[in-house]
Structure formats: structure tokens, C-alpha cells
Scaffold this active site. Sequence first.
Site, short mmCIF file in Angstrom:
data_model
loop_
_atom_site.label_atom_id
_atom_site.label_comp_id
_atom_site.label_asym_id
_atom_site.label_seq_id
_atom_site.Cartn_x
_atom_site.Cartn_y
_atom_site.Cartn_z
N LYS A 116 0.83 -1.21 0.00
CA LYS A 116 0.00 0.00 0.00
C LYS A 116 0.86 1.26 0.00
CE LYS A 116 -3.74 -2.42 2.38
NZ LYS A 116 -3.08 -3.73 2.35
N HIS A 218 -12.32 -2.67 10.81
CA HIS A 218 -11.86 -2.31 9.46
C HIS A 218 -12.06 -3.43 8.46
CE1 HIS A 218 -10.17 1.04 11.61
NE2 HIS A 218 -9.49 0.22 12.37
N ASN A 272 -6.50 -3.37 -4.68
CA ASN A 272 -6.45 -4.80 -4.37
C ASN A 272 -6.35 -5.57 -5.67
OD1 ASN A 272 -6.63 -4.78 -1.48
ND2 ASN A 272 -8.74 -4.09 -1.73
N ARG A 274 -6.76 -8.47 -6.85
CA ARG A 274 -7.41 -9.78 -6.74
C ARG A 274 -8.91 -9.58 -6.80
NH1 ARG A 274 -9.52 -9.09 -1.71
NH2 ARG A 274 -8.28 -7.91 -0.22
#
Length: 613
Positions: A116, A218, A272, A274
Site C-alpha cells: 500500500k 476495518h 487490491n 485480486r
Amino acid sequence: MITSVLVANRGEIACRVFRTCRELGIRTVAVYSDADANALHTRVADTAVRLPGAAPSDTYLRGDLIVKAALAAGADAVHPGYGFLSENPGFARAVLDAGLTWIGPAPEAIEAMASKTRAKELMGVEPLREVTEADLPVLVKAAAGGGGRGMRVVRRLADLDAELEAARAEAHSAFGDGEVFVEPYLEDGRHVEVQILADTHGTVWALGTRDCSLQRRHQKVIEEAPAPGLTPELTDSLYEMAVRAARAVGYVGAGTVEFLVAGDTAHFLEMNTRLQVEHPVTEAVYGVDLVALQLRVAEGHALDDEPPLARGHAVEARLYAEDPARDWAPQTGTLHRLAVPGGIRLDTGFTDGDEIGVHYDPMLAKAVAHAPTRAEAIRALAGALDRAAVHGPPTNRDLLVRSLRHKEFTTARMDTGFYDRHLTELTEPAPDPHAPLAAALADTHARSRFGGFRNVPSQPQTKRYSMAGEEIEVHYRHTRAGLEADGVRVVHADAALVVLEVDGVRRNFDVARYGDEIHVNTTRLTALPRFPDPTAQHAPGSLLAPMPGTVVRVADGLTEGATVEAGQPLLWLEAMKMEHKITAPATGTLSALHVVPGQQVTVGSLLAVVQET
């Protein structure tokens, strides 16, 4: 052409990929840990390969074993699912180096976005380097992986170092990578994301938005598509940024670009690389099968120039084996029955009779409703979950129903702080007051067929139950007119169905019993012995393990005899790849500490005793 797919994952996502593969005539290969030897994904695959040697919690992180399993089973392609190694560029390279097709983006694209911190730099966003009081609150976040693991909100500067340490440990356990970073935390932001799909011919689809603002720890709980209330200008901006992110790394396959939206401003969070857990809501709205499209792209086929048109609205709720009222503590045990009525899509990795273990995420299923409008989709999903049979350990089912019906959600005014504000009201116990009587009548019928009426008056029958943390005692007797029970008229009673009339209103109660565990409609009870065991009591202030797990650490300097404050962290348990904080119930003296780091504990194990002062 792909002929056989190994899914390098487990549970729900493995079953989901296998379903599409079967529809396309592609053979399937499962891998499994010893803990998953009888798991549903193992049973439904054409072939299954045991992953030897590693601890159950680490098995699916062994890329070398998974590649070896694919070759041994004759698979020619690997689908990573989500979590575990799905965003690990080294694993993607190992799959390709073995001559197998990788159903995902190139390792270089994963590498560019999987961290990230590097993804933010690529998008021109700088993480915080040094945190001051003016920056609070901040979010500590794992650089790799997702699912809420390795994430901590920090509101006091004094807590930062401890939360960094905890986040590193949790991230390393879940992803094999302990890198973390810090970014600003927006209390009232919405979590909005864009589904992308790209082929090898230069086409990139922005396949709509999703709102995933309702989160606990989260980790997303309720998701929907499209994200409500966005202006056309903001939507176009989100699409443009998502496509730009994909093109910047030469992305191929399905992926998601995530944003935090505050007002009309979108802040890039991460990409992401995926398939997301919440992909079914996009499939429902666009009428596509994203797994089938992943397979087509991996085979080199081109996407259409434009994506299909969106139709209607879809909402997804994640059903977890957890207790939201007890800090979302995961629950284990036998899932006796799982059935959701009413045309609802149910994606699950469990079937009736399966065991919910301690090693993996406690998600049981995803329930998805699709309808012409948002209001209709919400109503359909809430109603179906309200009528669902979920028999087994405690779950978040009641929380989901109440969340879906909450005014903030129905009017699309939710944000990521929804559960911070409303958790207490959403988890207030509301058990059915007539459930214990229905359980008692059903149990009596099952055991004795009610016997018969006697002329000599008899003492009332008495049964005791635990319900929503309270002990309940019910009484009933046989009379000439039938059963008499606490002023309630018994219309019908057998082992599975009890009909009661209360103040002229008849109500049906479906009853299912599994040992001492009883489910009456949506109320869960535990049968208690008629006379309590006086030896089964713990001293006041006893801290019991809320779940099975491992004691990963004890607070620095904590010893028996120490003075502790109410709410002070005493020790941390790890269960299902998440750390759970055990705090002092009151201010007092730690009179006993029964565990040490590394110790395995079961539900109800005595951890410590705090003597209140």
C-alpha cells in the site's frame, strides 16, 4: 485453453471458484490443511491435495507446497482467491515459472500495488512519516494483505508505539509481512470502491462502484452496488482514477481500487490486485460472472469494448460466527444448520454439520439480494436473514438485520464510523420471551409425548434455560383442558413446532435441539440442569477466555499483585489470525495470572482474576 484449476485458498472463495469451473466444464483441484481435511471446499472439488507439514494457520501461505500440489494433480492453472497469497508477487512468479497459468495480474503489477505504501507513491499520495498530536486520529495499516488485519486506529500519541507493534505482529501472522505505515483517519468518510477488469489487449473496464462503509475492525460487513448518493461528476472521477491506476501498472484481470470519500472528495486508499469478497454485488448488478471473466482473460480472450449496462441494486451481508456484543469475539463449534429463504444468493464454505474451527476467518457465508431498487434489495435481504435458520454458535445475524433496517443505512447516510456510534443499540439483547416455554414444550413432547392427564393435581413441570446471558425458568402443567403454561394457551406442540396463543394472537415457534443447544425461531438457548451446580462458579473478577486461541503476549511488567485500572489491557489472544485484547473489568488488584505467552487456551479457560477495590 484452461482445463484444470487449482484454487490456492479455502472455504467460501474456493467453493465459489469451483462453482464457475464446473459450469464451464473445467476440472477443479483443492488444497487443504489438516484442519480442513473434511471442509466443504475439499469435498466438492474433483481432486484434493493435502498440504503437509505446516501449522494449520500457516498452511495456505506455503506457495512452494501449493505449486507442487498443482503439478501433482495435473492442474494447468492456479486461481489465488482472496487473502493468503493472492497478492504475493513471489507466488505468482512461482506459478508461472512452473509452466502454469496464473489467473491474475502479472507479478510486476502485483508488486507495484500489493504494498500500500508503494501504491500510494505511484498515485502521488504520501503516507505520514512522523505523527504529531495535530495528526490524530491516525490509522496504522499493514502494507500487505487486507481483511482488516494489521489495522489499528490510534487516538492518543502515547498509544502509537504499542499499536504499531501489535499491527506488525498481526500482519506478519496473516500475510508473512510485518511492514506497516500510518495515514490520516477520517472519522466520517465513506468507503467506496471501483471494480475494474482488464484484458491483455488494452481494454480496461470500470465495472461500477460499491459502498463498503459498514465495517467492524476495518473489515467489511455490509456492501452494496452501486454506491448510493454519488454525483455523476464524482462517479466519473472515481472511474478515471481507477482506470488510471490499472493502466499505470499494465494491469490484467479483476481488481479493485478503493477510496475514502468525504463530501465530494475522494482519497485514494489502495488497489487490491485480486477478486474481492464483495464481488457478488457487482455480478448481480451487471449480470456477469467475474470468475468466468477472469478465466477468459487468463486464456487471452478480449473483453468487449464497453462493459454491460447496470441494472438495479444489490446488497450483500457477511454472516460471521462472532459475538458483536463481546468485542466481535469469534465463535467456534458445530454449524448444525444454515438455510436462508427467499431467492437470496448464498455463497458459503460450510454445510450443515460442519465444524467452525479456530484457525481461520469466522465468516460463514455471504447473503446477496438483487432488486430493481435499493429499498427493495435492502428489504428483501433483511427479511430473508430475519427468517433464516442459523443453528450453531452465536453469529452476527441479528446485528445484520438491525443494521439493514437502521435509518442511517436505509437513507444512505452511513459512514465508516457507523458501528462506533450504534453498536450498543444494535446489540441490545431482544430475545423472544416465549422462546423458553416453546423449547420446554417441544422438549417435553420429544421425551414423553406429554404422558396423560391425572385426576390428582400435580406440581408444575419446571425447566431452566440460559438465554441472552440470563437464566430463565418456565413452568407448565397438564390439566383436563390440556397444557397450561404461564397464562399462555398452547394450541399445538410437538418436537419441532409449537403454536402458542398470547392475548388472542397465535404465533408459530420452530424448534430445533442439538444436545443442550436449542434454537427457537431466531433465539438461541442453552438447557440448564434443574438444580445448579454450586461448584461451577468462578470468583468475582475472573477473566475467562472468550474464544479458543493462543496467548500472544502479556502487558509489560504485569505480575500478580499489580494494581490495574478498569479497561487496562492485560493480555492479548490470537484467534483466526486476529488479536483480541483482554482488559481489566474493574480497577483493583491482579490477584491471579494463570497464563503465559504461547499458551493455548479453550473457551472459558481462566486467564486472570482482578479483585476489585
